[in-house]
Every structure is written in C-alpha cells, then in structure tokens.
Design an enzyme around this catalytic site. Structure first.
Site, mmCIF file in Angstrom:
data_model
loop_
_atom_site.group_PDB
_atom_site.id
_atom_site.type_symbol
_atom_site.label_atom_id
_atom_site.label_comp_id
_atom_site.label_asym_id
_atom_site.label_seq_id
_atom_site.Cartn_x
_atom_site.Cartn_y
_atom_site.Cartn_z
ATOM 1 C CD GLU A 240 27.142 12.037 41.684
ATOM 2 O OE1 GLU A 240 26.227 11.980 42.455
ATOM 3 O OE2 GLU A 240 28.531 11.783 41.970
ATOM 4 N NE ARG A 266 36.778 48.487 36.277
ATOM 5 C CZ ARG A 266 37.136 49.230 37.222
ATOM 6 N NH1 ARG A 266 36.528 50.211 37.911
ATOM 7 N NH2 ARG A 266 38.369 49.151 37.789
ATOM 8 C CD GLN A 277 41.946 42.283 19.337
ATOM 9 O OE1 GLN A 277 42.849 41.723 19.614
ATOM 10 N NE2 GLN A 277 41.220 42.603 17.917
#
Length: 377
Positions: A240, A266, A277
C-alpha cells in the site's frame, strides 16, 4: 542505471489514462460511494492490477501497478475513489493473494479482481493505530475456527464491503506475535458495520466502524499461520505504501497542469500571472517536489519487484509523496487565489484529499521512525 520506462509500460499508462478520462473524468456527484463508478474502475482493470491472471487479474508487479494507479489518479478527479480502489486491492486483495488458503483464494480472488466484491481493511482501533501489540479485538480459538469480539474504529470501504480483512489478538501475552489475520465475509453473523463517517476529504471512499460480536470465523479463513498477523499486515502495508501513493502522483500531475493553464491565462497588471516570479517560482517548486517524489516511489517499487530490501525506500517515498501532495495543494490554492477557495474549481478539494495521506498507512512520524531505525539510530 536506466530511468526510462519500457514501451509496454508507457503504452499501458496511456491506455489506462485514456480509459479513466473517458469513464471517470467528470467530477463525482459528491456521493460517498457510487457502485456505477466502482464498476467503471473495475472494467478498466484497476481492481485487480496485481492479482494473478488465473483469477482475472493483471498479474502486474509493484512498479507496473503503481504506474496504473498514477494514471488513475491523474485522470480521475475523485481521489476518494482512487483511494478506495487502491485500499481494496493493496491492503485486502494482496494479503488474500499471498496468505489465504487455496480454497479461499479460489472463492474470493476472481470477485475481488473483477470488482464484483468490495474489500475493506479493518485494522485500526480506538487505542491501536500504529501499535499493533494493543489490539483489543480478540480471536478466541475454537475447535472449528475462531470467535472474534471487539470493535474496529476506522475501516475504509466498510459500509460498501462484501469482504473484510481484519486482525485480532489470539495470544494476549505474545505482543506482536499474538496477532492473527482473517478474511471475513461482511454478511457473516456477528459482523456489524456502523454508519458512514463524515470526513474532511476522500469522500468517494466510504469509511466506518466495524464491530464483531461472537463472530464465528472458519479456520480456513485465517490468513497465514496463527500469530502471523503482524507480518501479514506489514506485508500489505508495504504494497500500500509503495503503490497507493502513486495515485497522489497522478493528482499532482493533473494539478500542475491546471496551475500552468491558469497562470498562463489569468492576467493582472497587463501581464499573465505566470510571468511574475512569485507565481512561476511557486509552480517550479511544485514540479520539483512532484519529480523528486516520483523518483523515490518508482525506486521503492523497483526494489520490491527485484526482491531487494525496500523498507527504508518505501518509508522515504511515502513521506515524500504525502508531504509533496499537501504542499503542492496549498500552492495551488494560492495560485488560483479566491477561485481556488471555491468548491466549484475543485482546487480546495485537492487539498482536503491530500491531508489524510500524511496519516493513513502509517503517519509521517512513523515513517521517519522507520527510516531512523534503518539507518542505525
């Protein structure tokens, strides 16, 4: 040293990703468990990836299983479903595959591989999470089997399960060596599954309590030998921790694509926000964490497949992936700003789905203890 996947591995990844996007690419309805979506995952073969081909499974090793689960996590926005299928396969079907009686393997593995049967892992108790020596559920030996009594506090898939893999104390004075593992049909008399939990995330995976009240389990449904339960549980957790977290790699890949797309489109102050940055470097950090976690996970799975010592490698990969998933999700919320906080964008859901990754399958602190022990501290 070869870091490249084979053509067969790349093709399998692409095929799984394509099918997942086609069948499961739409956001879920918000229901905790949808049988139709479970069956869609099963039709792709995800419920039986590492199970033997003779029972309808894929016969895959750890790395190939992880690659398929990574594609699953990338293509399916319902991370709870990804977790539910992975827990079914790795925490339940794997120990049945490796430790069940031949008759029980024949009885259950085909149904587990096909997804006809849903499996739940019932280990955690109120006073026993990481400490397996404190299990309050008792397994009393009887002539024809065992009688289980006690409560499990958190069992993923339990409200929808047909089969439970569970653990009980068969010898109170033997500590870790006194734990025995069982596979139990959920409709067996004495099995009581509690109400569905309301959780912070992973809503596509139903979870709840399980109670055993004088539950008579045939001896044939014991996994491995009596007292071998702790070893069996650690074996299943190895699979798992190694493979399940590949689903989070897929989530982070999808998330990164969303962030790059958003930052490119955007605009603020006359520029795309990706040109600042403060945004671009945040996205680079996300990419760096993703790739570092991916390398650690692939390495852990490779070591498992080659029969090499893998305990520390898997603990490192589990820690790296789970922490990267949370950190990247926090960054994604920041990059999307106010829209990232709204449910409609799906970004805040990613954060809620990643937080439990630092808890289940052994907490991050437990993984660090494992690493500390392995390096000699």
């Amino acid at each position: 040293m070869d870091f490249d996947l084979t053509e067969k591995q790349r093709q399998r990844y692409d095929d799984v990703l394509s099918e997942v996007r086609e069948r499961l690419g739409e956001p879920s309805s918000g229901e905790p468990f949808t049988p139709a979506r479970w069956q869609d995952a099963a039709r792709i073969g995800l419920t039986g990836l590492c199970l033997p081909t003779e029972f309808g499974g894929g016969g895959l090793g750890a790395l190939d299983t992880a690659l398929c689960l990574e594609a699953f996590g990338r293509g399916c926005p319902d991370t709870g479903l990804v977790f539910a299928v992975s827990a079914h396969l790795l925490a339940c079907a794997v120990p049945i595959r490796d430790f069940a009686d031949v008759s029980v393997r024949g009885e259950l593995l085909s149904g587990l591989a096909s997804g006809e049967l849903v499996a739940a892992n019932a280990m955690t108790e109120d006073d026993a999470g990481s400490d397996l020596s404190r299990l309050a559920v008792t397994a009393e030996r009887k002539d024809d089997g065992y009688r289980l009594n006690g409560d499990k506090s958190f069992a993923s898939n339990a409200p929808a399960a047909d089969v439970l893999v569970t653990y009980g104390t068969s010898d109170r004075g033997a500590g870790f060596l006194g734990v025995t593992a069982f596979v139990v049909r959920a409709d067996l008399p004495g099995v009581q599954v509690g109400e569905l939990f309301r959780k912070m995330g992973l809503s596509g995976c139903p979870a709840g309590r399980v109670a055993f009240r004088d539950c008579e389990v045939p001896a044939s449904h014991r996994l491995g030998a009596e007292g071998q339960g702790s070893i069996i549980f650690q074996h299943s957790m190895g699979w798992e921790r190694a493979c399940l977290f590949a689903g989070y790699l897929g989530l982070m890949e999808r998330q990164l694509e969303q962030c790059v797309q958003h930052a490119s489109g955007r605009r603020q102050f006359g520029r795309g926000i990706g040109e600042f940055q403060a945004v671009s470097h945040r996205i680079v950090g996300m990419k760096q964490r993703l790739e570092a976690a991916r390398l650690l996970l692939y390495r852990g799975c490779w070591l498992m497949d080659h029969g090499r010592e893998h305990t520390m490698a898997i603990a490192l990969s589990k820690t790296a992936v789970s922490e990267a998933a949370v950190a990247n999700s926090l960054d994604a919320v920041q990059i999307f700003g106010g829209s990232g906080y709204l449910s409609s964008a799906g970004i805040e859901q990613q954060l809620r789905d990643t937080v439990p990754g630092t808890i289940f399958s052994g907490t991050t602190d437990i993984q660090r203890e494992i690493v500390a022990r392995e390096i000699g501290l």
